[in-house]
Design a protein around this motif. Structure first.
Motif, PDB file in Angstrom:
ATOM      1  N   HIS A 101     -14.677  -5.570  -0.405  1.00 47.78           N
ATOM      2  CA  HIS A 101     -13.902  -5.402  -1.642  1.00 47.78           C
ATOM      3  C   HIS A 101     -12.557  -4.744  -1.347  1.00 47.78           C
ATOM      4  N   ARG A 102     -12.605  -3.731  -0.484  1.00 51.05           N
ATOM      5  CA  ARG A 102     -11.384  -3.000  -0.157  1.00 51.05           C
ATOM      6  C   ARG A 102     -10.378  -3.921   0.536  1.00 51.05           C
ATOM      7  N   ALA A 103     -10.894  -4.716   1.489  1.00 52.85           N
ATOM      8  CA  ALA A 103     -10.016  -5.632   2.225  1.00 52.85           C
ATOM      9  C   ALA A 103      -9.414  -6.668   1.280  1.00 52.85           C
ATOM     10  N   ALA A 104     -10.235  -7.182   0.372  1.00 51.58           N
ATOM     11  CA  ALA A 104      -9.737  -8.207  -0.555  1.00 51.58           C
ATOM     12  C   ALA A 104      -8.665  -7.619  -1.468  1.00 51.58           C
ATOM     13  N   MET A 105      -8.895  -6.389  -1.912  1.00 48.91           N
ATOM     14  CA  MET A 105      -7.900  -5.745  -2.780  1.00 48.91           C
ATOM     15  C   MET A 105      -6.608  -5.497  -2.013  1.00 48.91           C
ATOM     16  N   ALA A 106      -6.724  -5.005  -0.779  1.00 51.13           N
ATOM     17  CA  ALA A 106      -5.523  -4.757   0.036  1.00 51.13           C
ATOM     18  C   ALA A 106      -4.778  -6.067   0.281  1.00 51.13           C
ATOM     19  N   GLU A 107      -5.546  -7.108   0.522  1.00 51.85           N
ATOM     20  CA  GLU A 107      -4.951  -8.417   0.761  1.00 51.85           C
ATOM     21  C   GLU A 107      -4.130  -8.861  -0.452  1.00 51.85           C
ATOM     22  N   ALA A 108      -4.697  -8.694  -1.627  1.00 52.87           N
ATOM     23  CA  ALA A 108      -4.007  -9.115  -2.851  1.00 52.87           C
ATOM     24  C   ALA A 108      -2.748  -8.282  -3.077  1.00 52.87           C
ATOM     25  N   ILE A 109      -2.849  -6.981  -2.810  1.00 51.88           N
ATOM     26  CA  ILE A 109      -1.663  -6.128  -2.977  1.00 51.88           C
ATOM     27  C   ILE A 109      -0.578  -6.555  -1.990  1.00 51.88           C
ATOM     28  N   ALA A 110      -0.992  -6.783  -0.751  1.00 50.81           N
ATOM     29  CA  ALA A 110      -0.020  -7.207   0.273  1.00 50.81           C
ATOM     30  C   ALA A 110       0.624  -8.532  -0.119  1.00 50.81           C
ATOM     31  N   THR A 111      -0.146  -9.406  -0.726  1.00 52.29           N
ATOM     32  CA  THR A 111       0.360 -10.734  -1.087  1.00 52.29           C
ATOM     33  C   THR A 111       1.313 -10.670  -2.276  1.00 52.29           C
ATOM     34  N   HIS A 112       0.949  -9.876  -3.284  1.00 59.65           N
ATOM     35  CA  HIS A 112       1.675  -9.971  -4.553  1.00 59.65           C
ATOM     36  C   HIS A 112       2.695  -8.863  -4.797  1.00 59.65           C
ATOM     37  N   PHE A 113       2.440  -7.677  -4.279  1.00 58.91           N
ATOM     38  CA  PHE A 113       3.361  -6.568  -4.580  1.00 58.91           C
ATOM     39  C   PHE A 113       4.697  -6.781  -3.859  1.00 58.91           C
ATOM     40  N   PRO A 114       5.778  -6.249  -4.438  1.00 56.23           N
ATOM     41  CA  PRO A 114       7.104  -6.475  -3.838  1.00 56.23           C
ATOM     42  C   PRO A 114       7.240  -5.789  -2.480  1.00 56.23           C
ATOM     43  N   ALA A 115       8.186  -6.268  -1.714  1.00 54.75           N
ATOM     44  CA  ALA A 115       8.485  -5.675  -0.414  1.00 54.75           C
ATOM     45  C   ALA A 115       8.798  -4.196  -0.597  1.00 54.75           C
ATOM     46  N   GLY A 116       8.442  -3.425   0.402  1.00 57.43           N
ATOM     47  CA  GLY A 116       8.659  -1.982   0.303  1.00 57.43           C
ATOM     48  C   GLY A 116       7.401  -1.242  -0.123  1.00 57.43           C
ATOM     49  N   THR A 117       6.414  -1.993  -0.624  1.00 58.10           N
ATOM     50  CA  THR A 117       5.124  -1.378  -0.976  1.00 58.10           C
ATOM     51  C   THR A 117       4.442  -0.906   0.307  1.00 58.10           C
ATOM     52  N   ARG A 118       3.869   0.274   0.244  1.00 61.50           N
ATOM     53  CA  ARG A 118       3.161   0.803   1.419  1.00 61.50           C
ATOM     54  C   ARG A 118       1.714   1.094   1.064  1.00 61.50           C
ATOM     55  N   LEU A 119       0.863   0.920   2.052  1.00 58.88           N
ATOM     56  CA  LEU A 119      -0.572   1.108   1.808  1.00 58.88           C
ATOM     57  C   LEU A 119      -1.254   1.318   3.148  1.00 58.88           C
TER      58      LEU A 119
END
Lengths: 464, 464
Positions: free
Chosen positions: A366-384
């Motif tokens: 679940h964590r990986a899938a959520m991180a994947e979605a954030i990486a895919t959709h959130f704008p550049a400059g997002t950090r995680l």
């Protein structure tokens, strides 16, 4: 793919090959590929089959190490008011997807097995409701806790375990045992807002210590703080899969912290609620396992690992044991027996380890899938920083996007998140979010991440 | 006999007459007479039959009204240490008859009905253990509480009811809402030791106010105290069947207290745990029912009336409602749902009133039998006010018999009592005992009273 045999860009064996090699049906082979595609592990290329995808999360920039700051005392910033207001707004709204919580989805917990254990407890103890619960806690439950504590290298006598209403009561008791109104207590920054609330509600002063997303509280900053403030009574740390960072203290730091606090006469309050939730399945050694002087008060809860619907926590008070017992008695009296009996039975059985193995696998997915979605959709400059266990993702938004503005915008669309402003008395994390990583990555959740990303972009445009 | 048709000394109709008049068998008629004899209501005279006995308790001298004293502040007398030591001694001993508790025997409570309701709750809520409990409390339970509060003439919105871990947590929250360390809080004297403990554990100072065994706290003494101490933040009262006195405040006193406290800016904390336990079955009006300004914080528990094995209490915070909610959230988070769902169902059903009727009858019988035994066996000079409800008897021993010496002597014989020294920061009640009136008057209990009486006599001889 996990072993590295297939690298990103490699072609996946054909569906026909999978069927033959693994002796499975066409539908199973197809389903497997589609499942891996949905998780972002494979990508389908038209007329060419499946290829191993480079996960978007591989390109995520981790959250920065904290720039050192001189710990300062913000005496009263009204964190309670802030938390109350955020909670109230969250409750009033029509929330469809709740990403603000810090526990897993109900389906992740052994609800049926615990129900069965409860039914047995009711059958076997007909007079249970007619008799006050036993002082300190129910014997078998305390024994089970003590046995499990051995895995974290703690040797605790069952009599020393005081059962509490969740970890939050344990922390309340620990703080009341070692400090009074006006005293200074060092906390990680960012930290779980419950700690800040509890401190504020007791008139104690939270001193925020820079904390690494990787290795937890900065021991150098703690040393610096103790040189500036000579009335620090305690330091509260969540050593493993810290909420919200997901950081894990290295063993060397834990040992060093114990020696340092001991020499300074500062109590350590350890909140070890998440230690069973590491992806690798190892239970890390508790800070208390380095303590020989009773200077560490160990607190924990089963709320996150076993049953969010039971309020079962515990505390072992070290040299303050007598005072902790008195305070528990004066504050809420012993916990009800029923949940303890049921949980004691469950923890004594092989079902407990089976549950934890399953839970860890699911949380990692679940964590990986959520991180994947954030990486895919959130704008550049997002950090995680993707943590190696636990329930939360700590997301730094680009620019000066306000987490409370995002909170309100998301709420209007039926999505709840935890704004970073809750996790500090300062404004240091106002552009951060805590996102739950403990729920199945359904279509609704996926959509909610896309909506969040759109709102972040919009706020980014507005604020520049 | 209750109606006065048969007076003490009158001859009881013969067994044969009873058989004919009531159409019962010989064995039933005989059993009834023997039961009444065992209760001390009849006495058998050889070859003459049964006669109505003058109950020994009729000759009991009631406990004196308190001689007025100037309320003084004993800041820290270590009541926690005293209570902890007494509790520890009690737990170590091999107790056969426990007269120290302040709740009924398990057989007095609807244990089977509550178990059935719990089973239903588990069946109907399969994901219960996987979901955090609802904030404030479970809706149906809060509604049931609000509906029952109408009987005490309180109009409380269910949303205003915060479910707590027993009344003790409610009192903790109330005190934290209105006062801080160093503040003065007026309490009844004698009072339930939990209150003194809680105050001490919070660094607040208990100001003991003379309290009548008949009419409760002295309003004159309270007025006097407020003239001496201008920093009284709250007054805590148990208006009905007070623990340990059994006193009941007249309505006029309650109304007067509300006006007085309001005008002085002193909060009233009302602990109304026993109001359903009056012999006459009437629910007395709560102090809060006179309050129009939100100056009364109402606290109660179901621990004594419905289920000593469930830790269910509640609080309605008046004008401190927001602060009470915040403190509850920061202290223990919302209570588990299971017990609330089961209890909500039970309270909504006719079984609730049926249970209370039965409970009151049994408590009246048990209390009377206990008082009768004390009157019969304890030495002359013993004083006891027989309360018209509740669970406790407050016994004044003659001379200077020390209740702690008696406690230890009784413990050595397997009998546990609550020494009067627990109920005050002063030495005022060192020669008092609180005796449980909530358990069936078995042979063992009867014997234990005789043993106690012997020990009192022995100590009386020793100390003169």
């Amino acid at each position: 793919m996990e072993a590295g045999t297939l690298a990103p860009g490699d072609r996946m064996p054909s569906v026909r090959t999978l069927m033959e090699r693994h002796q499975v049906s066409l539908s199973t082979a197809l389903q497997t590929c589609r499942h891996l595609e949905a998780q972002g592990i494979l990508e389908a290329r038209p007329r060419s089959g499946y290829f191993v995808r480079t996960p978007a999360r591989a390109s995520l920039v981790p959250v920065d190490e904290p720039r050192p700051w001189v710990p300062d005392l913000k005496q009263y910033v009204g964190i309670n008011q802030r938390v109350s207001s955020i909670l109230a707004r969250g409750l009033q709204a029509n929330v469809k997807v709740n990403l603000a919580v810090a526990h897993g989805a109900p389906s992740l917990y052994p609800v049926n097995e615990l129900r069965q254990a409860t039914l047995r407890a009711l059958r076997e103890n007909p007079l249970l409701y007619g008799t006050p619960p036993p002082g300190g806690g129910e014997a078998r439950f305390r024994s089970a806790i003590a046995r499990r504590a051995l895995e974290a290298r703690m040797n605790i006598n069952p009599d020393e375990i005081v059962v509490t209403h969740g970890c939050i009561e344990a922390i309340n008791l620990a703080l009341r045992a070692v400090a009074s109104a006006g005293d200074v207590v060092a906390v990680e920054s960012p930290t779980y807002y419950a700690l800040l609330q509890t401190l504020e509600s007791m008139g104690m002063r939270a001193l925020e210590i820079p904390t690494s997303p990787q290795t937890g509280i900065s021991l150098e900053a703690l040393q610096l703080a103790s040189e500036t403030y000579d009335n620090i009574k305690a330091v509260i740390v969540v050593p493993h899969f810290q909420n919200p960072l997901g950081s894990v203290m290295p063993d060397s730091h834990k040992a060093q912290l114990v020696r340092w606090a001991e020499s300074r006469g500062i109590a350590i309050i350890e909140d070890d609620t998440y230690s069973a939730l590491g992806d690798d399945g190892n239970i890390p050694a508790a800070i208390r396992s380095w303590d020989t002087m009773g200077n560490v008060i160990h607190c924990a809860s089963l709320h996150k690992t076993l049953a969010p619907g039971m309020r079962l926590g515990w505390i072992a008070g070290g040299k303050w044991q007598g005072r902790v017992e008195m305070l528990k008695y004066a504050q809420t009296r012993p916990n009800e027996a029923l949940a303890q009996i049921a949980m004691g039975e469950f923890m004594d059985s092989p079902r407990y380890d089976r549950h934890l193995r399953r839970l860890r696998t699911q949380l990692r997915e679940h964590r990986a899938a959520m991180a994947e979605a954030i990486a895919t959709h959130f704008p550049a400059g997002t950090r995680l920083t993707l943590p190696a266990g636990g329930l939360s993702l700590w997301v730094e938004m680009p620019g000066s996007v306000s987490s409370e503005q995002l909170f309100d915008a998301a709420l209007a669309k039926g999505i709840r998140v935890a704004p970073g402003s809750l996790f500090s008395n300062s404004s240091r994390y106002d552009h951060f979010l805590r996102i739950n990583g403990g729920q199945p990555f359904t279509r609704d959740v996926e959509k909610s991440v896309r909506v969040l990303a759109t709102e972040v972009l919009r706020l980014l445009d507005t604020t520049g």
